[in-house]
Design an enzyme around this catalytic site. Structure first.
Site, mmCIF file in Angstrom:
data_model
loop_
_atom_site.group_PDB
_atom_site.id
_atom_site.type_symbol
_atom_site.label_atom_id
_atom_site.label_comp_id
_atom_site.label_asym_id
_atom_site.label_seq_id
_atom_site.Cartn_x
_atom_site.Cartn_y
_atom_site.Cartn_z
ATOM 1 N N ARG A 83 62.867 46.761 69.570
ATOM 2 C CA ARG A 83 62.562 45.424 69.215
ATOM 3 C C ARG A 83 63.683 44.447 69.273
ATOM 4 N NH1 ARG A 83 59.729 49.230 66.599
ATOM 5 N NH2 ARG A 83 57.320 48.875 66.788
ATOM 6 N N HIS A 180 61.331 57.774 76.627
ATOM 7 C CA HIS A 180 60.594 58.018 75.181
ATOM 8 C C HIS A 180 59.985 59.457 75.419
ATOM 9 C CE1 HIS A 180 58.426 56.590 72.113
ATOM 10 N NE2 HIS A 180 58.973 55.158 72.003
ATOM 11 N N ASP A 250 60.617 56.269 61.713
ATOM 12 C CA ASP A 250 60.845 55.392 62.762
ATOM 13 C C ASP A 250 61.949 54.555 62.490
ATOM 14 O OD1 ASP A 250 60.386 53.664 64.864
ATOM 15 O OD2 ASP A 250 58.098 52.771 64.243
ATOM 16 N N GLU A 310 65.061 58.834 70.865
ATOM 17 C CA GLU A 310 65.530 57.848 72.002
ATOM 18 C C GLU A 310 67.029 57.442 71.905
ATOM 19 O OE1 GLU A 310 62.597 54.863 71.097
ATOM 20 O OE2 GLU A 310 61.508 56.383 69.782
HETATM 21 C C1 FUC Z 1 59.451 53.785 68.994
HETATM 22 C C2 FUC Z 1 59.123 53.119 67.684
HETATM 23 C C3 FUC Z 1 57.831 51.982 67.881
HETATM 24 C C4 FUC Z 1 56.671 52.526 68.466
HETATM 25 C C5 FUC Z 1 57.145 53.322 69.650
HETATM 26 C C6 FUC Z 1 55.985 53.771 70.720
HETATM 27 O O1 FUC Z 1 60.206 53.397 69.589
HETATM 28 O O2 FUC Z 1 60.162 52.360 67.169
HETATM 29 O O3 FUC Z 1 57.663 51.670 66.157
HETATM 30 O O4 FUC Z 1 55.660 52.550 68.056
HETATM 31 O O5 FUC Z 1 58.211 53.830 69.969
#
Ligand code: FUC
Length: 346
Positions: A83, A180, A250, A310
């Site tokens: 973010r 991801h 998270d 990640e």
């Molecule tokens: C991650 C999180 C988020 C999110 C996402 C799909 O990186 O930090 O909150 O919802 O992935």
């Protein structure tokens, strides 16, 4: 290693060019990718009895990989993972606006980030490479950025994911890509995270505000529910973090080693060691889900069905210089690597 590469068209509709590429290393290990989002949709490996199964969570419906803006299963993420507060930053006293897709903030490169673009694909000797030149009009970030993302088998059952960004403009841009993938090492994903042990080489996490924006402060996590420095049982840790009022993990971890995390399954012996050349790892335990989504084998998606790990430069770096530098100046080029080292404990 005898690598074979196959591809198939996933949609009968001629206007949807969705293709899946599978790269098998000949040792019982294979991965599959899509040209939408440069997505890794499956990673198959043996367990201690030789059963080969996919260890990633993914959509059951190929169409969901095209439209998703919520889960990012297997997606390449960029130009910037995580973010960015108010979807903006200052550079040389100039205010630079970015696409806002989560309230005022930018998440995972905005709605037209790497995850939602169609990529060109070529075969390499040991894998495949996705390429694309992204214009500012396409994703809302400044500067033309030439990107390549390769997935290759390197020695000894290691999947290497390499991101290169080259700024082809006269103005600066940002580059902090990641991948991801959500891991679940059980064959049956409805068994959740049972049997999983996780370690993360970190003593600190990034403090987040109520909108999950980094405040710039680091928190010491020794002996808290967040501490994975010692290999820990994932289900027990989830229970203890929930007791603090959180819905799960998270959180960005500040990592202290290039082997950033190890995920293993005590029941079936599967083990994944994650290597990275950056200072951060976001650990997300898939905390909120909608059950109408179906995943592997048609099962309904449920919370904590898998974990995303990640690797990236710490989120917030663009506002907190101590966290790292993700600016890619005019003419500059940068390459980052993430390696999944796969093995089976007997
Ligand atoms: C991650 C999180 C988020 C999110 C996402 C799909 O990186 O930090 O909150 O919802 O992935």
């Amino acid at each position: 290693m005898m690598v074979t590469i196959t591809n198939e068209r996933l949609s009968a509709q001629t206007d949807i060019p969705l293709k899946k590429y599978t790269v098998d290393n000949g040792n019982g290990y294979a991965f599959s990718c899509l040209n939408i989002g440069a997505t890794l949709t499956s990673l198959t490996m043996p367990d201690k009895d030789g059963n080969i199964h996919n260890v990633l969570l993914g959509f059951n419906e190929p169409q969901d990989f095209i439209t998703d803006q919520t889960y990012f299963f297997g997606k390449a993420i960029g130009r910037v993972g995580g973010r960015i507060k108010d979807g903006a930053f200052q550079y040389n006293n100039e205010h630079i606006q970015l696409p806002q897709n989560e309230g005022n903030n930018t998440l995972h490169g905005g709605n037209n980030g790497f995850h939602s673009l169609w990529w060109d694909v070529s075969a390499l000797g040991n894998g495949i490479i996705f390429t694309k030149t992204i214009q500012p009009e396409t994703d809302g970030f400044p500067a033309e950025l030439a990107v390549s993302i390769s997935y290759t088998w390197v020695s000894g059952n290691q999947l290497q994911i390499e991101f290169t960004g080259e700024n082809q403009s006269e103005v600066a841009t940002l580059f902090n890509p990641t991948t991801h993938n959500y891991f679940n090492l059980n064959d049956d994903k409805t068994a959740g995270l049972g049997g999983h042990q996780l370690s993360i080489r970190a003593r600190k996490t990034v403090e987040l505000d109520e909108n999950q924006i980094p405040t710039g402060k680091l928190l010491t996590i020794s002996d808290t529910a967040y501490d994975f420095n010692k290999e820990s049982n994932l289900l027990e840790k989830l229970e203890s973090v929930k007791q603090t009022g959180a819905s799960g993990f998270d959180d960005p971890y500040k990592v202290t080693d290039s082997e950033v995390a190890v995920l293993r399954n005590l029941d079936n012996g599967r083990c994944i060691r994650i290597h990275s050349d950056r200072n951060g790892l976001v650990f997300y335990s898939l905390n909120a889900t909608e059950s109408k989504i179906t995943v592997n084998d048609g099962h309904a998606l449920s919370p904590h069905m898998a974990v995303a790990l990640e690797p990236q430069t710490l989120p917030g770096a663009v506002h907190h210089p101590d966290f790292g530098n993700i600016v890619l100046d005019a003419g500059d080029k940068k390459t980052y690597r993430i390696i999944y080292e796969l093995s089976v404990d007997e």
